[in-house]
Motif scaffolding. Structure first.
Motif, short mmCIF file in Angstrom:
data_model
loop_
_atom_site.label_atom_id
_atom_site.label_comp_id
_atom_site.label_asym_id
_atom_site.label_seq_id
_atom_site.Cartn_x
_atom_site.Cartn_y
_atom_site.Cartn_z
N PHE A 204 -1.13 -151.11 58.08
CA PHE A 204 -0.35 -151.55 59.23
C PHE A 204 0.61 -150.44 59.68
O PHE A 204 0.76 -150.21 60.89
N ARG A 205 1.23 -149.75 58.72
CA ARG A 205 2.08 -148.60 59.08
C ARG A 205 1.27 -147.55 59.84
O ARG A 205 1.74 -146.97 60.83
N GLU A 206 0.06 -147.31 59.38
CA GLU A 206 -0.79 -146.31 60.03
C GLU A 206 -1.13 -146.71 61.45
O GLU A 206 -1.12 -145.87 62.36
N ASP A 207 -1.42 -147.99 61.66
CA ASP A 207 -1.75 -148.44 63.02
C ASP A 207 -0.53 -148.39 63.94
O ASP A 207 -0.64 -148.05 65.12
N LEU A 208 0.64 -148.72 63.42
CA LEU A 208 1.86 -148.61 64.21
C LEU A 208 2.10 -147.15 64.62
O LEU A 208 2.42 -146.86 65.78
N ARG A 271 9.25 -157.19 58.24
CA ARG A 271 10.21 -156.21 58.78
C ARG A 271 9.51 -155.19 59.66
O ARG A 271 10.06 -154.78 60.70
N LEU A 272 8.32 -154.76 59.27
CA LEU A 272 7.57 -153.82 60.12
C LEU A 272 7.29 -154.44 61.48
O LEU A 272 7.32 -153.74 62.51
N ASP A 278 8.80 -152.93 70.29
CA ASP A 278 8.45 -152.21 71.50
C ASP A 278 6.97 -151.86 71.55
O ASP A 278 6.41 -151.67 72.63
N VAL A 279 6.33 -151.80 70.40
CA VAL A 279 4.90 -151.48 70.32
C VAL A 279 4.05 -152.74 70.24
O VAL A 279 2.99 -152.82 70.86
#
Length: 329
Positions: A204-208, A271-272, A278-279
């Motif tokens: 998920f961090r990578e996609d963000l 939290r992510l 905004d994304v």
């Protein structure tokens, strides 16, 4: 295609734009949703729906004679013998004109060979590019049945993995328009227990990060709605027509990822979500079998306040079906 406006328009009793919905001549209800993508090229569309609840046992189920399935078949009358198929066909017919089809969990009413074969015929064979999140129903064989399942949860996951079109826990892909231009990033998460696993955090961090780099909106699909960050009374309530209202309004603090009962892993992924409002331009869910709309209070990484719209679609199994028709400009 002639349609009847139901709510969310100037000439309907409920004028809330976030409740916009119309009915097609075949009875299918459509909730149109506009997402400002900000990328060049023509728009792209997603048809998304949830809670199909394919309930069917075939000869293989009868020969295998799993006692939990036989008991469920005897006692589970809702949508029995494939009664959900006509509404599913209505949704799939509309989806044929979209750039992407997404199913948001509880495709199966319970895990059986018959339901899997219906899923293959009515969904996967019709649209090989479909992507699907899981709900809780896919992993159980006891649905109002009286006999426990002698098989393990791990074995049921293996059965599902063998037939599912994408990873069960995390899946992402680009939404592209007819010209092949990227318009959004679609992310499907497994949160069917109102929790997120630790294995979801890294992708998920990578996609963000990818969305920030490429200037793309991220659209989040998961079966269960999440806590809206609005206190212990935060709830989702139905509009236009009731589905199953026995637990409405639905308390999202008590029954949503990020709320009261969240694990530390769930809180970390939540939290992510709320720190990247905004994304993340939309959250799309099912599960509670009602038309609902909520907003998740969020921010951008600098702390500026943002609201993420959360669209909860009723069960496609009801009436002649209901879908979200998402257009990313």
């Amino acid at each position: 295609m002639e349609m009847q406006l139901l709510c969310g328009y100037p000439d309907t009793p409920d004028k809330n734009l976030n409740h916009a919905m119309f009915r097609l001549p075949n009875g299918l209800k459509v909730r149109p949703i506009q997402i400002c993508g900000g990328t060049p090229g023509k728009a792209a569309t997603v048809t998304a729906f949830a809670d199909v609840h394919l309930n069917f046992c075939d000869e293989t189920d009868r020969e295998e004679a799993n006692p939990s399935i036989l008991s469920t078949r005897e006692h589970r009358k809702w949508m029995a013998d494939g009664a959900a198929v006509p509404a599913l066909r209505n949704a799939m017919d509309l989806a044929a004109d979209s750039d992407q089809t997404v199913l948001i969990g509880d495709v199966l009413d319970y895990l059986s060979h018959g339901a899997i074969r219906l899923m293959q015929k009515e969904i996967l064979d019709r649209d090989p590019s479909v992507c699907m999140a899981i709900g809780g129903h896919e992993l159980t064989r006891v649905m109002q049945g009286k006999v426990p399942d002698p098989t393990s949860l791990a074995s049921r996951y293996e059965v599902l993995r063998a037939v599912w079109p994408n990873d069960l826990h995390y899946h992402s892909r680009y939404l592209r328009n007819a010209a092949g231009q990227k318009k959004a990033r679609l992310v499907l998460l497994d949160n069917h227990t109102d929790q997120y696993g630790a294995d979801l955090l890294a992708p998920f961090r990578e996609d963000l990060a990818l969305c920030r780099k490429e200037g793309l909106p991220l659209l989040l699909f998961q079966h269960d709605p999440i806590y809206t960050n609005q206190g212990e009374t935060a709830a989702a309530d139905w509009f236009y027509e009731p589905g199953d209202v026995s637990e409405m309004p639905w308390n999202l603090w008590e029954n949503g990822a990020g709320g009261k009962h969240s694990t530390e892993e769930t809180k970390a992924l939540y939290r992510l979500i709320v720190e990247n409002g905004d994304v993340i331009r939309g959250i799309f869910c099912g599960h509670i079998h009602n038309h609902c709309y909520t907003e998740v209070l969020a921010s951008d990484p600098m702390g500026n306040p943002v609201s993420i719209p959360q669209y909860i679609v009723t069960a496609n199994a009801y009436h002649q079906g209901c879908v979200l028709q998402i257009t990313v400009e």
